[in-house]
Design a protein around this motif. Structure first.
Motif, PDB file in Angstrom:
ATOM      1  N   PRO B 137       0.837  -1.199   0.000  1.00 55.48           N
ATOM      2  CA  PRO B 137       0.000   0.000   0.000  1.00 55.48           C
ATOM      3  C   PRO B 137       0.873   1.251   0.000  1.00 55.48           C
ATOM      4  O   PRO B 137       2.086   1.168   0.210  1.00 55.48           O
ATOM      5  CB  PRO B 137      -0.790  -0.129   1.318  1.00 55.48           C
ATOM      6  N   GLU B 138       0.260   2.381  -0.221  1.00 58.04           N
ATOM      7  CA  GLU B 138       0.994   3.650  -0.217  1.00 58.04           C
ATOM      8  C   GLU B 138       1.732   3.816   1.119  1.00 58.04           C
ATOM      9  O   GLU B 138       1.159   3.627   2.184  1.00 58.04           O
ATOM     10  CB  GLU B 138      -0.014   4.796  -0.397  1.00 58.04           C
ATOM     11  N   LYS B 140       3.183   5.220   4.512  1.00 57.70           N
ATOM     12  CA  LYS B 140       2.676   6.276   5.398  1.00 57.70           C
ATOM     13  C   LYS B 140       3.797   7.179   5.912  1.00 57.70           C
ATOM     14  O   LYS B 140       3.544   8.271   6.384  1.00 57.70           O
ATOM     15  CB  LYS B 140       1.959   5.642   6.602  1.00 57.70           C
ATOM     16  N   ARG B 145       8.672   3.589   3.550  1.00 57.07           N
ATOM     17  CA  ARG B 145       9.357   3.732   2.257  1.00 57.07           C
ATOM     18  C   ARG B 145      10.635   2.887   2.228  1.00 57.07           C
ATOM     19  O   ARG B 145      10.935   2.222   1.235  1.00 57.07           O
ATOM     20  CB  ARG B 145       9.695   5.217   1.991  1.00 57.07           C
TER      21      ARG B 145
END
Lengths: 87, 300
Positions: B137-138, B140, B145
């Motif tokens: 998922p993206e 946070k 990252r």
């Protein structure tokens, strides 16, 4: 069926448990030579990563002897799994 | 990998470790158990910290004198905090310089064989790198990252007999099984679970001259963790010696382990690469994760 083919001499191993359901979308696509080269590039570590500029030692006693001779303290990065390998 | 990409990217910490310390990286699962001089030295300083029960993990960052006086224990990886604490420890070390007795060098003595494994004589070492290629998922935050782009690292050890078989044009089953069970794993977020023998459901890999290709299927009995991968590789032989061992495995992985939480949901793309080590990287000397404490089981 468990199968192992090695050197094109097939070895068939007996099942030792129930086969799990296989997701049809999980089947791997063959790798061609272009994809092979691309994956090799993608999975090559960055040789210039900052942590690699630290002159790590991996032998604790060799480092102890070096620290004793140089009158320097030891910094010990102690992990579960080797910090330069799997962690 | 969080430490590699975050803590050890802090400029002040880098400068300190490059110039003012003797930096050491270890898998403490070895040292805390070793019945030899190395283990005794480790337990001497680590036992002054909060993790003094050596039956469990003692992981963290330590600063110690060569005489074994602990100056810092920290298990927080925040870069600024680690840099500050290490700088403070250096100040204490230098402040005590006049009253500190010179430390005696510690000889290796007789190493505990179980916890001092070396690569097989006549065999070779292969560097292994692993990466999740998508499905997260993206992110946070920066930690996400780093984790989502992390490269897992390990080494594969190949025995003398397997080396000879490869030179002779074969593809030894023992090598393929080891490669699959201990190296087709997702180690990008921490220590992964390896595959049991009965979790290797198919290993259909063959060799034609210098080319290796096929497919692998691994799955836990409950199907919670699976990996279906294609394999392509190349070997080269010169004068009865292997000079190339390059191989990649790519496929769909699912699941995670106790220490590798946070995998992408469902099936996600994962790739593993293998390439012959030339000994120029210090990490080439690190034993395979899957061999820890039972080298014979790993190499069988």
């Amino acid at each position: 069926m468990h199968t192992i083919h090695s050197g094109f001499a097939a070895l068939l191993l007996p099942l030792s448990g129930a086969l799990v359901a296989q997701d049809p979308t999980a089947v791997a696509a063959p790798i061609d030579t272009a994809r092979f080269a691309e994956l090799q590039r993608t999975l090559t570590p960055d040789a210039k990563a900052p942590w690699r500029t630290i002159p790590w030692r991996i032998d604790l006693l060799a480092a102890q002897r070096e620290a004793a001779a140089a009158d320097k303290p030891l910094f010990v990065w102690a992990m579960d799994g080797h910090p330069l390998g799997c962690t | 990998m969080l430490d590699r990409a975050s803590t050890f990217a802090h400029p002040k910490l880098l400068e300190l470790l490059q110039t003012r310390f003797v930096p050491v990286a270890i898998d403490q699962a070895y040292e805390r158990r070793q019945k030899d001089a190395k283990g005794e030295f480790y337990r001497r300083f680590a036992g002054q910290g909060p993790r003094k029960d050596f039956r469990g993990t003692t992981q963290g960052f330590y600063v110690t004198t060569a005489g074994g006086e602990l100056l810092l224990y920290n298990n927080n990886r925040h870069p600024s905090k680690v840099a500050r604490l290490v700088g403070d420890a250096l100040q204490r070390f230098e402040g005590d310089a006049e009253k500190r007795e010179p430390a005696a060098p510690i000889a290796d003595g007789k190493p505990d064989p179980r916890w001092n494994p070396g690569p097989p004589d006549g065999g070779f070492v292969v560097r292994v790198h692993t990466k999740v290629l998508g499905g997260y998922p993206e992110p946070k935050n920066d930690w996400d990252r780093i984790l989502q782009s992390a490269l897992g690292r390990d080494n594969l050890w190949v025995t003398r007999a397997e080396h000879a078989a490869l030179v002779a044009g074969d593809l030894p089953k023992s090598l393929l099984v080891r490669l699959a069970r201990f190296h087709l794993v997702d180690n990008t977020r921490g220590e992964p679970p390896m595959w049991r023998e009965d979790e290797l459901h198919a290993l259909e890999v063959g060799r034609e001259d210098e080319r290796i290709s096929g497919t692998v299927r691994l799955a836990t009995k409950d199907g919670a963790r699976t990996f279906d991968a294609a394999v392509l590789g190349f070997v080269s032989i010169e004068e009865d010696r292997l000079t190339r061992f390059d191989l990649v495995a790519e496929g769909r992985f699912a699941g995670e382990g106790r220490y590798t939480r946070g995998a992408p949901p469902g099936h996600f793309p994962l790739a593993v690469s293998f390439t012959l080590a030339d000994g120029t990287d210090l990490a080439d000397a690190v034993p395979p994760q899957g061999s820890r404490g039972w080298l014979d089981g790993y190499l069988k």
